[in-house]
Write a protein that holds these residues in place. Structure first.
Motif, mmCIF file in Angstrom:
data_model
loop_
_atom_site.group_PDB
_atom_site.id
_atom_site.type_symbol
_atom_site.label_atom_id
_atom_site.label_comp_id
_atom_site.label_asym_id
_atom_site.label_seq_id
_atom_site.Cartn_x
_atom_site.Cartn_y
_atom_site.Cartn_z
ATOM 1 N N ALA A 185 -2.974 26.835 43.989
ATOM 2 C CA ALA A 185 -2.738 25.790 42.994
ATOM 3 C C ALA A 185 -1.272 25.422 42.825
ATOM 4 O O ALA A 185 -0.966 24.451 42.143
ATOM 5 N N HIS A 186 -0.357 26.163 43.443
ATOM 6 C CA HIS A 186 1.060 25.800 43.290
ATOM 7 C C HIS A 186 1.337 24.403 43.855
ATOM 8 O O HIS A 186 2.339 23.779 43.522
ATOM 9 N N HIS A 187 0.421 23.897 44.717
ATOM 10 C CA HIS A 187 0.615 22.552 45.259
ATOM 11 C C HIS A 187 0.379 21.465 44.219
ATOM 12 O O HIS A 187 0.690 20.299 44.479
ATOM 13 N N LEU A 188 -0.176 21.820 43.065
ATOM 14 C CA LEU A 188 -0.459 20.804 42.052
ATOM 15 C C LEU A 188 0.772 20.417 41.235
ATOM 16 O O LEU A 188 0.677 19.577 40.358
ATOM 17 N N ASN A 189 1.890 21.034 41.521
ATOM 18 C CA ASN A 189 3.039 20.859 40.624
ATOM 19 C C ASN A 189 4.094 19.883 41.148
ATOM 20 O O ASN A 189 5.229 19.884 40.694
ATOM 21 N N THR A 192 5.304 17.719 38.311
ATOM 22 C CA THR A 192 5.944 18.441 37.205
ATOM 23 C C THR A 192 7.434 18.606 37.455
ATOM 24 O O THR A 192 8.244 18.548 36.540
ATOM 25 N N LYS A 193 7.799 18.826 38.712
ATOM 26 C CA LYS A 193 9.208 19.056 39.027
ATOM 27 C C LYS A 193 10.026 17.797 38.780
ATOM 28 O O LYS A 193 9.596 16.678 39.011
ATOM 29 N N LYS A 194 11.248 18.011 38.338
ATOM 30 C CA LYS A 194 12.144 16.873 38.093
ATOM 31 C C LYS A 194 12.720 16.345 39.415
ATOM 32 O O LYS A 194 12.874 15.164 39.617
ATOM 33 N N SER A 195 13.053 17.268 40.327
ATOM 34 C CA SER A 195 13.579 16.856 41.629
ATOM 35 C C SER A 195 12.589 17.272 42.691
ATOM 36 O O SER A 195 12.071 18.379 42.672
ATOM 37 N N LEU A 196 12.300 16.382 43.616
ATOM 38 C CA LEU A 196 11.276 16.608 44.612
ATOM 39 C C LEU A 196 11.850 16.585 46.019
ATOM 40 O O LEU A 196 12.795 15.836 46.300
ATOM 41 N N THR A 197 11.251 17.357 46.909
ATOM 42 C CA THR A 197 11.574 17.244 48.327
ATOM 43 C C THR A 197 10.887 15.990 48.855
ATOM 44 O O THR A 197 10.048 15.376 48.183
ATOM 45 N N GLU A 198 11.196 15.590 50.085
ATOM 46 C CA GLU A 198 10.575 14.409 50.657
ATOM 47 C C GLU A 198 9.060 14.582 50.730
ATOM 48 O O GLU A 198 8.303 13.652 50.441
ATOM 49 N N GLY A 199 8.628 15.794 51.121
ATOM 50 C CA GLY A 199 7.190 16.039 51.196
ATOM 51 C C GLY A 199 6.537 15.942 49.839
ATOM 52 O O GLY A 199 5.434 15.407 49.691
ATOM 53 N N GLU A 200 7.230 16.464 48.826
ATOM 54 C CA GLU A 200 6.663 16.439 47.483
ATOM 55 C C GLU A 200 6.609 15.027 46.919
ATOM 56 O O GLU A 200 5.730 14.692 46.137
ATOM 57 N N LYS A 201 7.542 14.181 47.341
ATOM 58 C CA LYS A 201 7.512 12.775 46.891
ATOM 59 C C LYS A 201 6.239 12.095 47.379
ATOM 60 O O LYS A 201 5.632 11.288 46.670
ATOM 61 N N LYS A 202 5.829 12.418 48.590
ATOM 62 C CA LYS A 202 4.581 11.853 49.116
ATOM 63 C C LYS A 202 3.378 12.376 48.346
ATOM 64 O O LYS A 202 2.393 11.671 48.145
ATOM 65 N N ASP A 231 5.886 28.779 41.036
ATOM 66 C CA ASP A 231 7.324 28.997 40.825
ATOM 67 C C ASP A 231 7.647 29.000 39.330
ATOM 68 O O ASP A 231 8.083 27.990 38.769
ATOM 69 N N LEU A 232 7.466 30.143 38.697
ATOM 70 C CA LEU A 232 7.691 30.224 37.254
ATOM 71 C C LEU A 232 9.175 30.291 36.899
ATOM 72 O O LEU A 232 9.533 30.283 35.721
ATOM 73 N N THR A 233 10.032 30.377 37.922
ATOM 74 C CA THR A 233 11.468 30.303 37.646
ATOM 75 C C THR A 233 11.907 28.860 37.408
ATOM 76 O O THR A 233 12.986 28.613 36.882
ATOM 77 N N HIS A 234 11.078 27.908 37.807
ATOM 78 C CA HIS A 234 11.375 26.494 37.586
ATOM 79 C C HIS A 234 11.061 26.154 36.127
ATOM 80 O O HIS A 234 9.942 26.379 35.654
ATOM 81 N N GLU A 235 12.031 25.645 35.419
ATOM 82 C CA GLU A 235 11.909 25.456 33.976
ATOM 83 C C GLU A 235 10.724 24.588 33.595
ATOM 84 O O GLU A 235 9.949 24.926 32.694
ATOM 85 N N ALA A 236 10.523 23.473 34.298
ATOM 86 C CA ALA A 236 9.434 22.560 33.947
ATOM 87 C C ALA A 236 8.071 23.179 34.231
ATOM 88 O O ALA A 236 7.124 23.024 33.454
ATOM 89 N N ILE A 237 7.959 23.909 35.350
ATOM 90 C CA ILE A 237 6.683 24.532 35.702
ATOM 91 C C ILE A 237 6.379 25.669 34.731
ATOM 92 O O ILE A 237 5.239 25.849 34.288
ATOM 93 N N SER A 238 7.401 26.431 34.379
ATOM 94 C CA SER A 238 7.206 27.512 33.415
ATOM 95 C C SER A 238 6.707 26.963 32.085
ATOM 96 O O SER A 238 5.809 27.540 31.446
ATOM 97 N N ALA A 239 7.271 25.837 31.651
ATOM 98 C CA ALA A 239 6.835 25.222 30.394
ATOM 99 C C ALA A 239 5.402 24.717 30.496
ATOM 100 O O ALA A 239 4.604 24.860 29.559
ATOM 101 N N LYS A 244 -1.148 28.556 29.591
ATOM 102 C CA LYS A 244 -2.253 28.446 30.543
ATOM 103 C C LYS A 244 -2.466 29.681 31.408
ATOM 104 O O LYS A 244 -3.535 29.852 31.984
ATOM 105 N N ILE A 245 -1.463 30.558 31.533
ATOM 106 C CA ILE A 245 -1.630 31.738 32.388
ATOM 107 C C ILE A 245 -2.470 32.767 31.652
ATOM 108 O O ILE A 245 -2.013 33.406 30.704
ATOM 109 N N LEU A 246 -3.701 32.912 32.115
ATOM 110 C CA LEU A 246 -4.613 33.860 31.478
ATOM 111 C C LEU A 246 -4.380 35.272 31.989
ATOM 112 O O LEU A 246 -4.529 36.250 31.253
ATOM 113 N N TYR A 247 -4.001 35.382 33.258
ATOM 114 C CA TYR A 247 -3.814 36.709 33.846
ATOM 115 C C TYR A 247 -2.732 36.633 34.904
ATOM 116 O O TYR A 247 -2.729 35.736 35.751
#
Length: 876
Positions: A185-189, A192-202, A231-239, A244-247
Motif C-alpha cells: 500500500a505504500h504506492h498509494l501515497n 500525499t507527498k509534497k514533492s514527487l519523483t517523475e514516476g510519482e507524478k505519473k 515511509d513514516l519518516t515523511h511528515e505528510a505520510i506520517s500525518a 490509521k495504523i492499527l498494528y
C-alpha cells in the motif's frame, strides 16, 4: 500531537483488554496448514477490538497494517475477509501496484490445489457453505458468496475513467458496500507527498485519487491497507496515517522473534563466475544436509545483475561454467577455500562425510543446475506468465534452482527456499555514510529472501516449524537452513553501505553475538557426568480415556438462542427529535426453554450431517466412549441433556416451524463445537519420567544471543552489570559446570544465590552440580502437553547413606514481565513432586525429581522459592 491510533490501542493492550478468542469462523476456515502466529493473533485481536469496541470509530474505517515482509500479510487478509463476511460484507476489491502480483494472489485465494492456498477446502460460516469467487463486476453477484475483484491500481483507474461493459464501474461502489484491500500500500501515497519523483507524478492522477473516490462512494465501505515499507519518516505520510495504523510489526521485531533467516555477508575477492560457483556448491550442500535429516529442501539461488544486458551475459557465463564443471575444478575450489569455514564444511560434508567422489559431484551439479533449471525474469511479460511458477519454488515438482534478475522481484515475491543471493556487479552508490537508493533496494531484496524456510527439526519435533531453532546451537548441521548468504565482491566500503542499509531495515542485529559455552573439564571427567542420569517425561497423544460427555470439556448444557424475529415495526422522524412510535403486533416477547432432543431426531440428524464436526468419525475422536451417533443425540451426557432458551412472541414459541428448529439446532451445535475445540488438547505430558545419560544431553555448545540488558553479558569477563558478581570467581566453582554465564539478570541472581548456599549444601551433600539447560532437555505439561525448557537443573547427591540418593530439581528464574503468560510453567513445576513416577530401577541408587516455584530476586515469588528450597533441599 494527540496519541496515534496504534498508541491508543497499545495503552488498552497493557491492561489485557484486547485478549479474546479468535472466532471459529476464522480459524476453522483457513487452510489446514495455517496456524496463526502469535503476532497475527495480536493483529486480529486489535482488529476485533477496533471494530467492536473502539469509541467513536468512523462508519467507513480506513486502516493500515504495517507489517514486516514475510510476516504473512495475505494470511491476515484472508482472516479479515472471513470475519467481514460474518459481519455482512460480500464484495471485496483487491488491488496492487504490479500486475505480476495479481496471478500469484489469485492462486493463493482461489486455487485449492495450490500449496499456498489460504482457505479451507470448504468454507462454512454460520453453518452455510460459502464460495470464494473472482468477479469482473459486483453487479448481480451472489449474495451468499465472497466476491473478489482483483486488479492493479492503474487498471482500476483506467476502468473508472473509461468504463466498459461487464467491467467494474464507479456505480458498483455506489450501489454496494465494498471492502477495499490494498497490498504493497505504500504506492498509494503519491498524492500525499509534497514533492514527487517523475514516476510519482505519473501516478498522481490515478493511484491515490481513484482509491479515495471509490472509498467515499458508500457510507459503509472499508479501506484496509497492508505494507511493510510505508515511509513514516515523511511528515505528510506520517500525518495521514496518524489515526490509521492499527498494528505496527517491524522487520526488526520479526527477526528478533525468530521468524526470519539470519543474514551472512560473504565477500570474496573473486570474479563473478567463481562467486556463482561458490553459491552453487553451498546450495547443493544445503540440499544434501536436508536430505540426510529426512527433509525436502531444494535450495534456490538468485543471481542479481545491474542491467538486463549484463544479466543475459551472466546467464550465458553461468551455463558455460556449469557445462565445463570437472573434478579438477571442484578440487581446485576446495583447495582455495581452506580459510573459508562455511565452504570448507560444505566440501567436507559432501566429499568426506558422504563419500562423494569429485567427478560424481561435478556430474550431479551439471544435472541439478542445467539450463532447463535456470530462469531469467527480466522480461515483464514473461515474468507475469512465470509468476505462479516463481510463487511455487518450494514445490517438489518445481526444479528451478537459479534465477537471473535485475529488479523484477523486489515486491510480491513469496519465496521461502531462497538461500543465496549473488551480487554480480561491484559498484556502490553510498555517499558520505548515507545509504544509496540501489543499496537500500538490495537490502530490501535481502529482507524478502530472508523469509524463513519452515521445517520440523528431527531433534526438536515440538519446535515451531516457522521459527529459527538453532540460535542456541549454531554449530548444528541444520543451522545452514536458517541462514541466507549474500555473496558480493571484496569491497569494504560497500560492505559498510549494505550493513548500514540492513541496519535501517531491521535485518541486521548489531546486538547479536556468537559465544561458545563449555563444560568444565573437572565436570566432564567426573563419574557423575559420565554415568549418572537426568529424568524427563514425554509428550504422547491424548487418548481422552476420561471423556464421557460434554461436561468433560466444560461445555454448558444450557444455551440462549438469539431472539426470533417478532415482526415489530419501529418508526421515528428522519430528522431526529421526534417521539419514537412503536407498533407492536401483539404480546411482548417472552423466553421459553426447549429440550433440544424434543425437536425430533430427524432435525438433529440433518443439522449434524450439515456440519463435518458432528460426523460420527470426528465425534469418536473427541468422545472415544461414544457408541454411535444416536447415543450422541439421545444420551443425557450429550445432546439429550441440552436445553436452549428461545426468546420470541408467545404465538411463535407455541408452534415453532421445522425450519426455525433447524436454525436453533445449528446454532447450538456451533456453540458446542467451539467449546469442545477450545477445551480439547491433542497431547498430554506423561507422568512416567525416563532416564537419559547426562553426558548424552549436556555438551559444549555455540549459541547466538542478543546483548539485551543483562542477557548476553559474560560473567567471567566482567561484563555483567549485576551488583556483587565481580566478587565471585565463577571459573573456580566446580558446582557451576559451564565455564561462563550469559543469562538474564534473574539467572545470574540465582547463581549468586546458589553461591551463598554453598557452605550449607556441602554440609548435606557429597556432590552438587548446577547445569544451565540450553535446549538439552524438555518437559511436557501433564494436562496440555505444552513443551517447557526449565533454565536450570540442579543435581545433589546426599551424604552418608548406603544407597546413593540423588535429588534432581528443575528451576526457572523468571522476570516479573514474563509472569502472566508463564504462570502455567510454575504450576507444572510444583506438580512434579506429587505426579512424577520413576519406574526404572538402578541398583544402589535412589532418585527424586522435584520442581520449585519461580525464582525472582525480589517480591513474594522469591519468598515462595526460598521456602521451598529450604524445605526440599536444605532440610531434606
Amino acid at each position: 500531537m494527540t496519541q496515534s491510533l496504534s498508541q491508543e490501542i497499545d495503552a488498552v493492550a497493557k491492561f489485557g483488554l484486547l485478549k479474546t478468542e479468535i472466532p471459529d469462523d476464522i480459524t476453522d476456515n483457513l487452510a489446514k496448514q495455517i496456524e496463526l502466529r502469535p503476532y497475527q493473533v495480536t493483529a486480529l485481536e486489535r482488529w476485533l477490538f477496533y471494530i467492536d469496541k473502539f469509541p467513536n470509530r468512523p462508519s467507513r474505517p480506513h486502516l493500515l497494517f504495517h507489517m514486516a515482509t514475510g510476516s504473512g500479510k495475505t494470511v491476515l487478509m484472508a482472516a479479515l475477509i472471513l470475519d467481514l463476511y460474518r459481519r455482512g460484507y460480500r464484495n471485496f476489491l483487491f488491488f496492487v501496484n504490479s500486475g505480476q502480483i495479481i496471478e500469484k494472489t489469485k492462486e493463493n485465494f482461489l486455487n485449492p490445489a495450490s500449496a499456498k492456498h489460504l482457505f479451507a477446502p470448504q468454507v462454512r460460516i454460520d453453518g452455510k457453505l460459502v464460495d470464494i469467487r473472482a468477479v469482473d463486476t459486483f453487479d448481480a453477484v451472489s449474495d451468499e458468496a465472497i466476491n473478489i475483484h482483483f486488479t492493479t491500481i492503474q487498471g482500476l483507474h483506467t476502468r473508472m475513467q473509461a468504463p466498459k461493459e461487464n467491467a467494474v464501474t464507479i456505480e458498483d461502489f455506489r450501489d454496494y458496500k465494498v471492502v477495499m484491500i490494498s497490498d504493497e500500500a505504500h504506492h498509494l501515497n503519491a498524492e500525499t507527498k509534497k514533492s514527487l519523483t517523475e514516476g510519482e507524478k505519473k501516478d498522481k492522477a490515478s493511484w491515490e485519487g481513484t482509491v479515495s473516490e471509490i472509498f467515499e462512494q458508500h457510507p459503509e465501505n472499508m479501506l484496509l491497507e497492508f505494507t511493510a515499507t510505508v515511509d513514516l519518516t515523511h511528515e505528510a505520510i506520517s500525518a495521514k496515517y496518524h489515526d490509521k495504523i492499527l498494528y505496527d510489526y517491524s522487520l526488526r521485531q520479526f527477526r528478533e522473534d525468530g521468524y526470519s533467516k539470519d543474514i551472512e555477508l560473504r565477500q570474496a575477492d573473486l570474479p563473478p563466475a567463481e562467486r556463482m560457483l561458490q553459491a552453487v556448491v553451498l546450495s547443493q550442500y544445503r540440499r544434501k544436509v536436508a536430505e540426510v535429516h529426512s527433509l525436502h529442501c531444494k535450495s534456490v539461488i538468485l543471481m542479481k545483475s545491474k542491467t538486463i544486458k549484463e544479466s543475459g551475459e551472466n546467464e550465458a557465463e553461468f551455463a558455460k561454467m556449469v557445462a565445463g564443471l570437472s573434478a579438477d575444478a571442484l578440487q581446485a575450489l576446495r583447495a582455495a577455500s581452506e580459510g573459508d569455514q562455511t565452504l570448507s564444511s560444505a566440501f567436507a560434508f559432501i566429499m568426506d562425510e558422504r563419500g562423494m567422489e569429485p567427478a560424481d559431484f561435478a556430474l550431479e551439479l551439471k544435472s541439478d543446475f542445467a539450463t532447463e533449471k535456470v530462469v531469467n525474469v527480466n522480461n515483464p511479460k514473461d515474468l507475469e506468465k512465470r509468476q505462479i511458477q516463481l510463487n511455487a519454488l518450494e514445490d517438489r515438482n518445481n526444479e528451478i534452482r537459479v534465477i537471473f534478475a535485475v529488479d523484477k522481484l523486489n515486491e510480491g515475491w513469496d519465496v521461502l527456499n531462497l538461500f543465496d543471493i549473488v551480487r554480480l556487479y561491484d559498484t556502490r552508490d553510498g555517499k558520505a555514510n548515507k545509504v544509496g537508493k540501489t543499496t537500500m533496494a538490495e537490502a530490501q531484496l535481502i529482507g524478502r529472501g530472508a523469509r524463513y524456510f519452515p521445517f520440523v527439526a528431527p531433534d526438536q519435533p515440538d519446535a515451531v516449524r516457522e521459527k529459527r531453532k538453532y540460535d542456541s546451537a549454531v554449530d548444528h548441521p541444520l543451522r545452514i537452513l536458517e541462514e541466507l548468504h549474500y555473496h558480493c565482491s571484496h569491497n569494504p566500503r560497500y560492505i559498510q553501505d549494505i550493513r548500514n542499509a540492513l541496519r535501517e531495515t531491521g535485518m541486521l542485529d548489531d546486538n547479536a553475538r556468537t559465544v561458545t559455552v563449555r563444560l568444565k573439564d573437572s565436570f566432564k571427567q567426573s563419574s557423575f557426568y559420565q554415568s549418572e542420569h537426568i529424568w524427563v517425561n514425554e509428550r504422547v497423544k491424548n487418548t481422552r480415556e476420561g471423556v464421557d460427555g460434554l461436561e468433560t470439556y466444560s461445555v454448558e448444557k444450557h444455551f440462549a438462542y438469539p431472539s426470533l424475529m417478532t415482526g415489530r415495526v419501529t418508526e421515528s422522524s428522519a430528522f431526529g427529535g421526534g417521539q419514537l412510535t412503536l407498533k407492536p403486533l401483539g404480546k411482548e416477547p417472552i423466553s421459553r426453554d426447549f429440550k433440544l432432543v424434543d425437536f425430533a431426531k430427524a432435525i438433529l440428524t440433518f443439522a449434524m450431517d450439515a456440519n463435518p464436526f458432528f460426523h460420527f468419525a470426528n465425534l469418536k475422536h473427541y468422545f472415544p466412549q461414544l457408541g454411535g451417533a444416536s447415543d450422541f443425540i439421545l444420551s443425557e451426557a450429550y445432546l439429550g441433556g441440552v436445553v436452549v432458551s428461545v426468546r420470541g412472541l408467545p404465538s411463535d414459541l407455541e408452534d415453532l416451524p421445522a425450519r426455525e428448529k433447524l436454525n436453533i439446532t445449528k446454532f447450538v451445535l456451533n456453540q458446542i463445537e467451539g467449546g469442545v475445540k477450545r477445551e480439547s488438547v491433542e497431547f498430554v505430558g506423561t507422568k512416567d519420567f525416563k532416564p537419559y545419560r547426562i553426558s548424552d544431553r549436556f555438551k559444549d555448545h555455540t549459541l547466538k544471543i542478543r546483548l539485551e540488558g543483562e542477557t548476553g553479558r559474560s560473567w567471567v569477563n566482567g561484563e555483567s552489570q549485576v551488583q556483587g558478581l565481580d566478587q565471585i570467581d565463577l571459573s573456580i566453582k566446580d558446582w557451576h559446570v559451564f565455564d561462563d554465564s550469559y543469562g538474564t539478570d534473574q539467572e545470574k541472581h540465582f547463581i549468586k544465590y546458589m553461591h551463598d548456599q554453598e557452605a550449607q549444601l556441602r554440609g548435606n551433600y557429597d556432590d552438587f552440580y548446577l547445569l544451565r539447560n540450553e535446549k538439552a532437555v524438555k518437559l511436557y505439561d501433564f494436562g496440555t502437553g505444552r513443551a517447557f525448557e526449565p533454565d536450570f537443573v540442579l543435581f545433589l547427591r546426599k551424604k552418608g547413606q548406603e544407597a546413593s540418593t540423588i535429588l534432581q530439581l528443575f528451576i526457572e528464574p523468571k522476570g516479573d514481565q514474563l509472569r502472566p503468560q508463564d504462570d502455567w510453567k510454575q504450576d507444572f513445576l510444583e506438580q512434579i513432586k506429587a505426579k512424577a513416577k520413576l519406574e526404572t530401577v538402578f541398583q544402589g541408587r535412589d532418585y527424586t525429581v522435584l520442581g520449585l516455584p519461580f525464582f525472582n530476586e525480589t517480591g513474594q515469588t522469591n519468598t515462595d522459592f526460598k521456602a521451598a528450597f529450604e524445605d526440599q533441599v536444605i532440610e531434606a
